[in-house]
Design an enzyme around this catalytic site. Structure first.
Site, mmCIF file in Angstrom:
data_model
loop_
_atom_site.group_PDB
_atom_site.id
_atom_site.type_symbol
_atom_site.label_atom_id
_atom_site.label_comp_id
_atom_site.label_asym_id
_atom_site.label_seq_id
_atom_site.Cartn_x
_atom_site.Cartn_y
_atom_site.Cartn_z
ATOM 1 N N GLU A 524 42.517 38.785 27.817
ATOM 2 C CA GLU A 524 43.015 40.105 27.425
ATOM 3 C C GLU A 524 44.540 40.142 27.457
ATOM 4 O O GLU A 524 45.150 39.763 28.462
ATOM 5 C CB GLU A 524 42.445 41.166 28.363
ATOM 6 C CG GLU A 524 40.935 41.274 28.296
ATOM 7 C CD GLU A 524 40.340 41.976 29.504
ATOM 8 O OE1 GLU A 524 41.108 42.584 30.283
ATOM 9 O OE2 GLU A 524 39.107 41.916 29.683
ATOM 10 N N ALA A 554 36.684 42.529 27.518
ATOM 11 C CA ALA A 554 35.279 42.171 27.717
ATOM 12 C C ALA A 554 35.214 40.853 28.476
ATOM 13 O O ALA A 554 35.249 39.777 27.868
ATOM 14 C CB ALA A 554 34.571 42.047 26.366
ATOM 15 N N GLU A 555 35.113 40.927 29.801
ATOM 16 C CA GLU A 555 35.142 39.706 30.608
ATOM 17 C C GLU A 555 33.952 38.799 30.331
ATOM 18 O O GLU A 555 34.079 37.569 30.379
ATOM 19 C CB GLU A 555 35.207 40.058 32.098
ATOM 20 C CG GLU A 555 36.591 40.470 32.573
ATOM 21 C CD GLU A 555 36.967 41.876 32.175
ATOM 22 O OE1 GLU A 555 38.169 42.195 32.168
ATOM 23 O OE2 GLU A 555 36.044 42.668 31.869
ATOM 24 N N GLN A 577 42.521 39.364 33.866
ATOM 25 C CA GLN A 577 43.768 39.967 34.341
ATOM 26 C C GLN A 577 43.852 40.002 35.868
ATOM 27 O O GLN A 577 44.897 39.745 36.451
ATOM 28 C CB GLN A 577 43.913 41.371 33.768
ATOM 29 C CG GLN A 577 44.200 41.372 32.274
ATOM 30 C CD GLN A 577 44.425 42.774 31.740
ATOM 31 O OE1 GLN A 577 44.028 43.760 32.347
ATOM 32 N NE2 GLN A 577 45.067 42.862 30.580
ATOM 33 N N PHE A 578 42.752 40.372 36.495
ATOM 34 C CA PHE A 578 42.655 40.365 37.955
ATOM 35 C C PHE A 578 41.282 39.802 38.309
ATOM 36 O O PHE A 578 40.291 40.113 37.646
ATOM 37 C CB PHE A 578 42.807 41.777 38.532
ATOM 38 C CG PHE A 578 44.155 42.384 38.302
ATOM 39 C CD1 PHE A 578 45.171 42.239 39.237
ATOM 40 C CD2 PHE A 578 44.425 43.096 37.144
ATOM 41 C CE1 PHE A 578 46.426 42.787 39.030
ATOM 42 C CE2 PHE A 578 45.677 43.652 36.921
ATOM 43 C CZ PHE A 578 46.683 43.497 37.854
ATOM 44 N N ASP A 580 39.248 40.621 40.363
ATOM 45 C CA ASP A 580 38.276 41.687 40.608
ATOM 46 C C ASP A 580 37.386 41.917 39.382
ATOM 47 O O ASP A 580 36.193 42.211 39.497
ATOM 48 C CB ASP A 580 38.992 43.003 40.937
ATOM 49 C CG ASP A 580 40.139 42.842 41.912
ATOM 50 O OD1 ASP A 580 41.065 42.063 41.595
ATOM 51 O OD2 ASP A 580 40.124 43.487 42.967
ATOM 52 N N PHE A 581 38.000 41.809 38.203
ATOM 53 C CA PHE A 581 37.279 42.118 36.969
ATOM 54 C C PHE A 581 36.272 41.044 36.591
ATOM 55 O O PHE A 581 35.487 41.223 35.650
ATOM 56 C CB PHE A 581 38.261 42.322 35.817
ATOM 57 C CG PHE A 581 39.291 43.399 36.058
ATOM 58 C CD1 PHE A 581 39.100 44.371 37.027
ATOM 59 C CD2 PHE A 581 40.455 43.430 35.318
ATOM 60 C CE1 PHE A 581 40.053 45.361 37.251
ATOM 61 C CE2 PHE A 581 41.411 44.410 35.530
ATOM 62 C CZ PHE A 581 41.216 45.384 36.501
ATOM 63 N N HIS A 622 42.303 45.710 42.323
ATOM 64 C CA HIS A 622 43.330 44.756 41.889
ATOM 65 C C HIS A 622 43.772 43.861 43.041
ATOM 66 O O HIS A 622 44.822 43.230 42.972
ATOM 67 C CB HIS A 622 44.552 45.491 41.319
ATOM 68 C CG HIS A 622 44.274 46.317 40.110
ATOM 69 N ND1 HIS A 622 43.729 47.569 40.173
ATOM 70 C CD2 HIS A 622 44.454 46.047 38.789
ATOM 71 C CE1 HIS A 622 43.587 48.059 38.956
ATOM 72 N NE2 HIS A 622 44.022 47.160 38.094
#
Length: 822
Positions: A524, A554-555, A577-578, A580-581, A622
């Protein structure tokens, strides 16, 4: 017994076209019928007639005056919107005419192949059911039924492969595949046969149910696998398949080939978010993929009305900006035309299409479900069984579709065309039964897998995995209870004028892009003019802009497309990006990337960049430490560099590795001036994954950590040294595989162990390390193994809350002093 199918009544080309317009663009039917009338009925008979019809239809639609209407949506005039709709209709009509021409071009040999292929599939399904009922396969004295699925009523899917890039012409001398790729589901074994119609394939499909030694998966899973002939093995978590096929299509696009990837899914599976992510990601990039939804009226027991409110599943195509067509799933010629046309579109760079095949599953979901679906256990038969009391099948639908049996119906059509003679169908059945029975006997007589092979093939180039009994005298008494420490690996000196951790990661990605054209970055906001959430990739955009590719948000698509691309020969670097996602892409990592090598021997050379960690006041979404989520998943590698030097070298290692590597890069270290190092200009040699580094030597205490907390451990060790307490500090660098030898060595040498990590205490990596140490180094310990981690809460946002949540340097120092004094 059901009524025998009869050939469908013949229709004119004009009538078929009109029906298509009513189905897809009903309000255009008047203009279409008038244009058909004006074209003189030559629409399908010659190219000039088709062009005349198209021109007349366009003229009639464009006579509508809408110039004075306001904008239909902000920035879009009524004229522009109308012209777009007209173009869509004309393209759809062109597609219909092209498919109708394909049907007309199907040869006698192709028709007979489709007929025989469907017959072979039903014979194979019958034998699979016999395996389940008869128990003629034994494991010891116990009958093994196996878990199996049939495709009764859906055998016409064989025709989908009739003009794909298939067969020996697309297979090289080393078994490499250069044709199209399909990913079938449990009703699509007929298409698997079409890709490689050979006794080997029959045996492979039979063995998928039984699990004997040999293909498809040496007994490790129940699905078919034949990538050497263009069949990507499916998975039981259904959404995985569509996204992996999207990744295969990404690979095809990147290599500039004219190959196409085909995803098949039931209507129930199309409800999964992953299916949406797959078709959407392919649409935005115009990747060479085709998505087929087999609408067979029920997903296990859930009817279509409770699965989706859409009128027809092909209508969903409009939401992705791709063509959608609905086809009779019992008509092999219509199916052949649909797959040929959509494949041709994809090869021409026009992107994906959606095919809906409408049919009905004429049996239960699996063998065991037949008695529930039909009311009682049906006999093995070439015909569809009657419905009994208590059945959950929709009787009205079943009656309708039982009259559209694809085998009986197509046989009647070929008889009518003079391509088959009376008695041919029975002859085809007997031949198919004999062929299947020969392979079935081979399965009955085949050996079971060697039990110890269960521990083989999780990762490349590793010894078989076995159980260890640490209390066995042969193990326990052979251990050196007071070993010397490993050599100190302090790394390059820290230099505030040197390279930051973030710059080192950037350099590592650049090294990979420069050294291997198969490497690309997918994530992303990584491409365009941006360069990622932390701008880490921005310096590389000018040089590698075409290989740093933006994904949708969309991971699952990011991870799954990377898996598929890796299977097809690319070396993707996926970026989330992180970390966590990663939760929204969890399925693709733990059920696809981690398991493909073990299931069927696939290499998955992909890297997932995972920015992670707290110390930044970024809150619960995050700042998490997700490494423990993946640590317990066999088949994944996890690296956790703590210095710029290691960050660059471990990136080289991760990209070169034949297995999936999760690359955790601590955000708090990105721009920390205290850990800068001056790195050489040249790309480093890859660093062995699974090798820890002893950053500091000491005899009184072993501090074990990873990531940002290695530096906390070093600062604590310095404070202890001021009071004459010498601590060793072990930087794990890799969590999977774990350098267990180094962990046990420092534990046995120092006799006291403090494990420090940023993750929550419960369920963190520390508990696993402590279990290993107490079990295998107990006799060397002079104190309990101590673990210091964060509170067992989500990561809070406010600075004072995060400070209380995280283990502080003072808390770690106090724990160390108490442990030394124990």
């Amino acid at each position: 017994m059901m009524s025998r199918s009869v050939p469908a009544p013949a229709t004119t080309a004009s009538a078929r076209l009109a029906a298509f317009v009513v189905e897809r663009f009903p309000f255009a039917i008047v203009a279409a019928q008038e244009a058909l009338s004006d074209s003189g009925g030559r629409v399908l008979s010659d190219p000039a007639g088709r062009q005349a019809f198209r021109k007349e239809l366009q003229r009639r639609l464009q006579t509508i005056d809408i110039a004075d209407l306001p904008e239909t949506t902000p920035g879009v005039s009524a004229v522009d919107r109308w012209n777009t709709a007209v173009a869509e209709l004309l393209d759809a009509v062109d597609g219909f005419l092209a498919r109708d021409a394909i049907v007309s071009s199907i040869t006698k040999d192709e028709k007979l192949e489709m007929m025989r292929g469907m017959v072979l599939m039903r014979a194979l399904d019958n034998r699979l059911k016999q395996f389940y009922l008869q128990g003629d396969v034994k494991y010891g004295s116990i009958g093994v039924q196996g878990k199996g699925f049939r495709s009764l009523g859906q055998e016409a899917i064989y025709a989908a492969g009739i003009r794909l890039r298939r067969g020996p012409a697309y297979r090289d001398s080393e078994g490499g595949w250069h044709g199209d790729v399909i990913c079938p589901l449990i009703r699509d074994n007929a298409l698997v046969l079409a890709m490689h119609n050979d006794p080997w394939t029959i045996r492979m499909i039979l063995n998928a149910q039984i699990g004997k030694a040999g293909p498809p998966m040496e007994g490790r899973d129940i699905h078919v696998a034949d990538f050497g002939w263009g069949v990507l093995p499916p998975t039981a978590p259904l959404g995985i398949n569509a996204v992996n096929i999207a990744g295969v299509a990404m690979a095809f696009a990147r290599e500039g080939s004219d190959r196409v990837a085909f995803s098949l899914m039931g209507e129930g599976g199309s409800s999964l978010g992953e299916w949406h992510e797959a078709i959407n990601a392919c649409a935005v990039r115009k990747l060479p993929a085709v998505f087929c939804v087999q609408n067979n009226q029920t997903a296990l027991s859930t009817p279509v009305s409770e699965q989706s409110a859409v009128r027809m599943f092909a209508d969903k195509a409009a939401g992705y900006g791709v063509p959608g067509i609905t086809v009779d799933g019992t008509d092999p010629e219509a199916i052949a035309a649909a797959f040929t046309w959509t494949g041709d579109r994809a090869r021409a760079g026009m992107g994906p299409s959606l095919i809906e095949l409408v049919s009905m599953r004429m049996c239960g979901h699996a063998h065991h479900d037949d008695m529930l679906y039909l009311g009682k256990e049906p006999p093995v038969s070439w015909e569809c069984a009657p419905v009994s009391e208590g059945a959950y099948v929709d009787r009205e639908q079943y009656e309708y579709w039982s009259k559209k049996d694809p085998i009986a119906g197509y046989a009647a059509r070929l008889l009518d065309e003079g391509l088959m003679r009376p008695g041919d169908l029975e002859k085809f059945k007997r031949e198919a039964e004999a062929m299947v029975e020969k392979e079935a006997r081979t399965i009955v007589d085949a050996p079971w897998p060697e039990p110890s092979s269960a521990g083989v093939g999780i990762l490349a180039h590793e010894p078989p995995r076995v159980r260890l009994e640490p209390l066995d005298p042969s193990t326990r008494l052979s251990v050196d209870l007071n070993p010397a420490l490993p050599p100190v690996d302090a790394g390059l000196p820290f230099d505030r004028k040197g390279t930051t951790f973030l710059e080192a990661v950037t350099a590592g990605v650049a090294d990979a892009l420069r050294s291997d054209p198969r490497v690309f970055v997918y994530g992303e906001d990584v491409g365009g003019l941006y360069g990622g959430a932390f701008l880490l990739l921005r310096p590389l955009l000018k040089e590698f802009g075409d290989r740093i590719i933006n994904s949708p948000i969309a991971e699952n698509a990011i991870f799954g497309i990377s898996v598929g691309a890796a299977i097809a020969g690319q070396r993707p670097i996926a970026e989330v990006q992180f970390n966590d996602f990663a939760a929204t892409g969890f399925n693709q990592l733990v059920n696809s990337a981690a398991k493909q090598r073990y299931r069927w021997g696939a290499s998955i050379p992909m890297v997932v960049r995972m920015p992670w960690g707290g110390l930044r006041h970024a809150g619960p979404y995050h700042s998490q430490n997700t490494e423990a989520w993946f640590y317990r998943t066999p088949g994944l590698k996890i690296v956790v560099p703590s210095t710029p030097q290691d960050a660059r070298a471990l990136m080289a290692s991760a990209v070169a590795d034949p297995d999936p590597v999760l690359y955790f890069e601590h955000i708090a270290l990105y721009r920390d001036p205290r850990i800068k190092q001056t790195l050489p200009d040249a790309a480093p040699e890859p660093m062995p994954i699974g090798k820890a580094a002893l950053r500091r030597a000491g005899d009184d205490l072993a501090i074990i950590s990873y990531g940002a907390y290695v530096h906390v451990g070093m600062r604590v060790a310095d404070k202890l040294a001021a009071d004459g307490i010498e601590a060793s500090v072990l930087d794990l660098r890799s969590l999977a595989p774990l350098d267990k030898e180094a962990v046990l060595t420092v534990a046995r040498h120092c006799n006291k162990v403090l494990i420090v990590h940023e993750d929550t205490r419960t369920g963190g990596i520390g508990e696993s390390l402590a279990a290993i140490i107490q079990e295998e180094a107990f006799e060397s310990l002079d104190a309990p193994v101590r673990i210091v981690g964060a509170l067992d809460t989500p990561v809070p946002y406010s600075p004072p809350l995060e400070e209380f949540f995280l283990p502080s340097e003072a808390q770690i120092e106090r724990a160390a002093r108490l442990l030394v004094g124990y």
